[in-house]
Write a protein that holds these residues in place. Structure first.
Motif, PDB file in Angstrom:
ATOM      1  N   UNK A 148       2.765  -3.986   5.233  1.00  0.00           N
ATOM      2  CA  UNK A 148       2.741  -2.526   5.121  1.00  0.00           C
ATOM      3  C   UNK A 148       3.735  -2.016   4.097  1.00  0.00           C
ATOM      4  N   UNK A 149       4.769  -2.810   3.815  1.00  0.00           N
ATOM      5  CA  UNK A 149       5.814  -2.366   2.886  1.00  0.00           C
ATOM      6  C   UNK A 149       6.404  -3.581   2.189  1.00  0.00           C
ATOM      7  N   UNK A 150       6.702  -3.439   0.904  1.00  0.00           N
ATOM      8  CA  UNK A 150       7.378  -4.479   0.125  1.00  0.00           C
ATOM      9  C   UNK A 150       8.726  -3.922  -0.308  1.00  0.00           C
ATOM     10  N   UNK A 151       9.802  -4.618   0.071  1.00  0.00           N
ATOM     11  CA  UNK A 151      11.141  -4.185  -0.296  1.00  0.00           C
ATOM     12  C   UNK A 151      11.853  -5.278  -1.068  1.00  0.00           C
ATOM     13  N   UNK A 152      12.744  -4.878  -1.947  1.00  0.00           N
ATOM     14  CA  UNK A 152      13.659  -5.804  -2.606  1.00  0.00           C
ATOM     15  C   UNK A 152      14.825  -6.089  -1.664  1.00  0.00           C
ATOM     16  N   UNK A 153      15.528  -7.212  -1.857  1.00  0.00           N
ATOM     17  CA  UNK A 153      16.541  -7.613  -0.873  1.00  0.00           C
ATOM     18  C   UNK A 153      17.556  -6.541  -0.517  1.00  0.00           C
ATOM     19  N   UNK A 154      18.199  -5.917  -1.510  1.00  0.00           N
ATOM     20  CA  UNK A 154      19.226  -4.936  -1.174  1.00  0.00           C
ATOM     21  C   UNK A 154      18.624  -3.726  -0.462  1.00  0.00           C
ATOM     22  N   UNK A 155      17.344  -3.446  -0.746  1.00  0.00           N
ATOM     23  CA  UNK A 155      16.697  -2.300  -0.124  1.00  0.00           C
ATOM     24  C   UNK A 155      16.304  -2.585   1.321  1.00  0.00           C
ATOM     25  N   UNK A 156      16.169  -3.858   1.672  1.00  0.00           N
ATOM     26  CA  UNK A 156      16.019  -4.217   3.079  1.00  0.00           C
ATOM     27  C   UNK A 156      17.328  -3.939   3.820  1.00  0.00           C
ATOM     28  N   UNK A 186       3.684   2.340 -11.063  1.00  0.00           N
ATOM     29  CA  UNK A 186       2.418   2.416 -11.786  1.00  0.00           C
ATOM     30  C   UNK A 186       1.262   2.145 -10.832  1.00  0.00           C
ATOM     31  N   UNK A 187       0.438   3.127 -10.532  1.00  0.00           N
ATOM     32  CA  UNK A 187      -0.719   2.882  -9.656  1.00  0.00           C
ATOM     33  C   UNK A 187      -1.647   1.800 -10.206  1.00  0.00           C
ATOM     34  N   UNK A 188      -1.782   1.732 -11.531  1.00  0.00           N
ATOM     35  CA  UNK A 188      -2.661   0.720 -12.131  1.00  0.00           C
ATOM     36  C   UNK A 188      -2.173  -0.697 -11.834  1.00  0.00           C
ATOM     37  N   UNK A 189      -0.870  -0.907 -12.008  1.00  0.00           N
ATOM     38  CA  UNK A 189      -0.334  -2.252 -11.820  1.00  0.00           C
ATOM     39  C   UNK A 189      -0.309  -2.629 -10.337  1.00  0.00           C
ATOM     40  N   UNK A 190      -0.023  -1.685  -9.480  1.00  0.00           N
ATOM     41  CA  UNK A 190      -0.081  -1.964  -8.043  1.00  0.00           C
ATOM     42  C   UNK A 190      -1.501  -2.340  -7.629  1.00  0.00           C
ATOM     43  N   UNK A 191      -2.485  -1.614  -8.145  1.00  0.00           N
ATOM     44  CA  UNK A 191      -3.874  -1.903  -7.793  1.00  0.00           C
ATOM     45  C   UNK A 191      -4.291  -3.293  -8.260  1.00  0.00           C
ATOM     46  N   UNK A 192      -3.682  -3.774  -9.351  1.00  0.00           N
ATOM     47  CA  UNK A 192      -4.011  -5.101  -9.858  1.00  0.00           C
ATOM     48  C   UNK A 192      -3.625  -6.201  -8.879  1.00  0.00           C
ATOM     49  N   UNK A 193      -2.687  -5.901  -7.970  1.00  0.00           N
ATOM     50  CA  UNK A 193      -2.320  -6.855  -6.925  1.00  0.00           C
ATOM     51  C   UNK A 193      -2.767  -6.356  -5.544  1.00  0.00           C
ATOM     52  N   UNK A 194      -3.746  -5.447  -5.536  1.00  0.00           N
ATOM     53  CA  UNK A 194      -4.347  -4.912  -4.308  1.00  0.00           C
ATOM     54  C   UNK A 194      -3.322  -4.236  -3.408  1.00  0.00           C
ATOM     55  N   UNK A 196      -0.860  -0.387  -3.023  1.00  0.00           N
ATOM     56  CA  UNK A 196      -0.808   1.010  -3.392  1.00  0.00           C
ATOM     57  C   UNK A 196       0.605   1.534  -3.321  1.00  0.00           C
ATOM     58  N   UNK A 197       0.808   2.763  -3.755  1.00  0.00           N
ATOM     59  CA  UNK A 197       2.149   3.342  -3.719  1.00  0.00           C
ATOM     60  C   UNK A 197       2.682   3.474  -2.302  1.00  0.00           C
ATOM     61  N   UNK A 198       1.781   3.512  -1.317  1.00  0.00           N
ATOM     62  CA  UNK A 198       2.232   3.591   0.073  1.00  0.00           C
ATOM     63  C   UNK A 198       2.913   2.298   0.526  1.00  0.00           C
ATOM     64  N   UNK A 199       2.704   1.216  -0.206  1.00  0.00           N
ATOM     65  CA  UNK A 199       3.399  -0.047   0.093  1.00  0.00           C
ATOM     66  C   UNK A 199       4.821  -0.072  -0.470  1.00  0.00           C
ATOM     67  N   UNK A 200       5.117   0.874  -1.359  1.00  0.00           N
ATOM     68  CA  UNK A 200       6.374   0.850  -2.089  1.00  0.00           C
ATOM     69  C   UNK A 200       7.381   1.833  -1.502  1.00  0.00           C
ATOM     70  N   UNK A 201       8.679   1.569  -1.655  1.00  0.00           N
ATOM     71  CA  UNK A 201       9.695   2.528  -1.231  1.00  0.00           C
ATOM     72  C   UNK A 201       9.770   3.710  -2.191  1.00  0.00           C
ATOM     73  N   UNK A 202      10.325   4.804  -1.701  1.00  0.00           N
ATOM     74  CA  UNK A 202      10.606   5.960  -2.552  1.00  0.00           C
ATOM     75  C   UNK A 202      11.656   5.569  -3.593  1.00  0.00           C
ATOM     76  N   UNK A 203      11.565   6.150  -4.795  1.00  0.00           N
ATOM     77  CA  UNK A 203      12.481   5.799  -5.873  1.00  0.00           C
ATOM     78  C   UNK A 203      13.501   6.904  -6.127  1.00  0.00           C
TER      79      UNK A 203
END
Length: 484
Positions: A148-156, A186-194, A196-203
């Motif tokens: 449901x979410x992908x985080x980088x180590x420090x962001x965990x 980038x929505x395009x690059x996220x879609x390339x790995x199936x 979406x922005x909902x998988x990503x943290x706020x920036x």
């Protein structure tokens, strides 16, 4: 007081500075790396929390009053790690780390899509986050489906500290999902790995507030309920903040487990063909370029394990006077290489050995090989449009004066050595915590350290070093053919 927390590969470092940016206290918690298969490198995110708790518990025992006075926290950490969480924020598998090369096929496939280099300004390296998710999708589809979410180590760590899903620009730039010029997903690059922005943290920017310390943890460590947690930075950008490498033209050479030649830029200057990384800096409206070598002091650690002598003992045998290269050549590709080769399969080599090649000759070759790898990064930076006039030395390996002389001579640049002090990622993170908590001017906070000495190139040895560097460069095609 302000607290910097740096989540490294081998440990978590917590460091407290006061209003004058004097280091008041520091403590660490140890980490180990799991390598279940060749080319794999993983850590359990729960161990990051344990190590952070250990470091903070030590600080509370030794400097409880300083900890109680903390008003801002900055985070730094190892980049590129894929931390996969389900809808309940539970970790689904061990984090795949920055130096894991299992996703080299997926990286090549994504890199073949021209949108990735166009939007990110970078090659898709196997160590980046996006190809790791492509690998999980291919080999662990059940885990990918539950992600449901992908985080980088420090962001965990931030999620644990604040309850917030937030990242910042410098770390996000190393995922291969960020539009590095526009500083957004980038929505395009996220879609390339199936995804979406909902998988990503706020920036947010690294200097901005990104949450408040949870009350439970504030009570545990004797801290206030209004402690601001800054966006922070990836480890190299945080080190740059610690070393004052934030204005265009400033640069550092980091001699740590891996090696980095880092240059601050005032504009977005992509050149992916050079294999130079072009990332957002931790400060708003700034970027940086860096060449990365995967095994710097780790190369000397390898020789230490082979010979049974400590790294300090090995370099001590070389003395203080820089020697001419002996003809023994070391390529430090023990776990592949990024700049300039982008080669996950290449492996190191030691050539030119003779009967008289003693332990000191092997050490000298390792030191020179790492120096020449930095020279490769310098040449790549030049191709990418960045010219350096000098560099500042940071990292544990910078304590070796012989190594600094070799680097200065290989680069043909003066190397400035800071006065005694801590100018690494944890210090830079603490500075970012100060900026976020006080609303201070980051350029006024992230200033360069006092320089204690400058190591100049040994001009009498420049021709010999140039000849040795040519031998070094000529070996790569032959070694590549033998290991791929």
């Amino acid at each position: 007081m302000y607290l910097g927390i740096d989540l490294g590969t081998s440990g978590v470092k917590a460091l407290v500075i006061d209003e004058a940016q004097t280091v008041v206290a520091s403590a660490t918690g140890a980490l180990t790396v799991s390598r279940p298969h060749a080319g794999w490198s993983e850590q359990d995110p729960a161990d990051w929390i344990r190590a952070t708790q250990e470091a903070l518990a030590t600080l509370k025992r030794s400097h409880g009053k300083a900890l109680a006075a903390v008003r801002g926290i900055g985070l730094s950490g190892q980049m590129h790690g894929a931390t996969l969480l389900d809808a309940a924020d539970t970790s689904l598998r061990p984090c795949i780390l920055w130096n894991d090369t299992r996703s080299h096929e997926e990286a090549a496939a994504l890199d073949a899509d021209p949108r990735f280099r166009q939007i990110t300004g970078n090659i898709v390296f196997p160590g980046f986050t996006a190809p790791k998710l492509a690998w999980v999708r291919r080999h662990e589809p059940d885990i990918f489906a539950r992600t449901a979410r992908v985080l980088l180590p420090k962001d965990y760590l931030r999620l644990w500290l604040t309850g917030e899903h937030v990242s910042e620009m410098s770390d996000a730039a190393g995922t291969a999902w960020l539009d590095v010029e526009k500083r957004c997903w980038s929505p395009q690059l996220l879609a390339a790995t199936e995804l979406g922005e909902d998988h990503m943290p706020r920036l947010v920017e690294g200097t901005e507030p990104a949450g408040t310390l949870r009350g439970e943890l504030a009570d545990r460590w004797g801290m206030g309920r209004d402690v601001v947690v800054a966006g922070g930075a990836g480890d190299n950008a945080a080190s740059a903040c610690g070393a004052g490498t934030v204005k265009p033209g400033a640069a550092f050479v980091s001699l740590g487990t891996s090696g980095v030649l880092f240059a601050a830029n005032g504009a977005y200057l992509p050149n992916p063909e050079s294999a130079v990384h072009t990332f957002c800096h931790a400060l708003p409206g700034t970027w940086h370029q860096m060449g990365v070598i995967l095994s710097a002091t780790d190369s000397l650690n390898w020789l230490s394990r082979i010979t049974g002598a400590s790294p300090a003992a090995l370099t001590g045998e070389l003395g203080e006077t820089l020697r001419a290269p002996t003809g023994v050549t070391f390529l430090p590709y023990l776990s592949g290489e990024r700049t300039p080769h982008n080669d996950a399969a290449i492996r190191g080599s030691l050539t030119g050995l003779a009967h008289q090649s003693d332990r000191a000759a092997l050490t000298q070759a390792v030191v020179e090989g790492v120096a020449f790898a930095f020279r490769d990064s310098l040449e790549a930076l030049r191709r990418a449009g960045t010219t350096l006039s000098r560099v500042t030395a940071i990292g544990g390996g910078s304590r070796s004066s012989y190594w600094l002389k070799a680097i200065a001579t290989a680069l043909g640049l003066p190397v400035d050595v800071p006065a005694e002090g801590d100018f690494g990622a944890a210090f830079g993170a603490a500075r970012l915590g100060l900026v976020a908590a006080r609303g201070a001017d980051p350029l006024a906070v992230c200033t360069p350290p006092r320089i204690a000495a400058t190591v100049e190139p040994e001009e009498t040895l420049t021709p010999a070093y140039e000849a040795a560097y040519r031998r070094y460069r000529e070996l790569y095609p032959a070694i590549r053919g033998a290991t791929t």
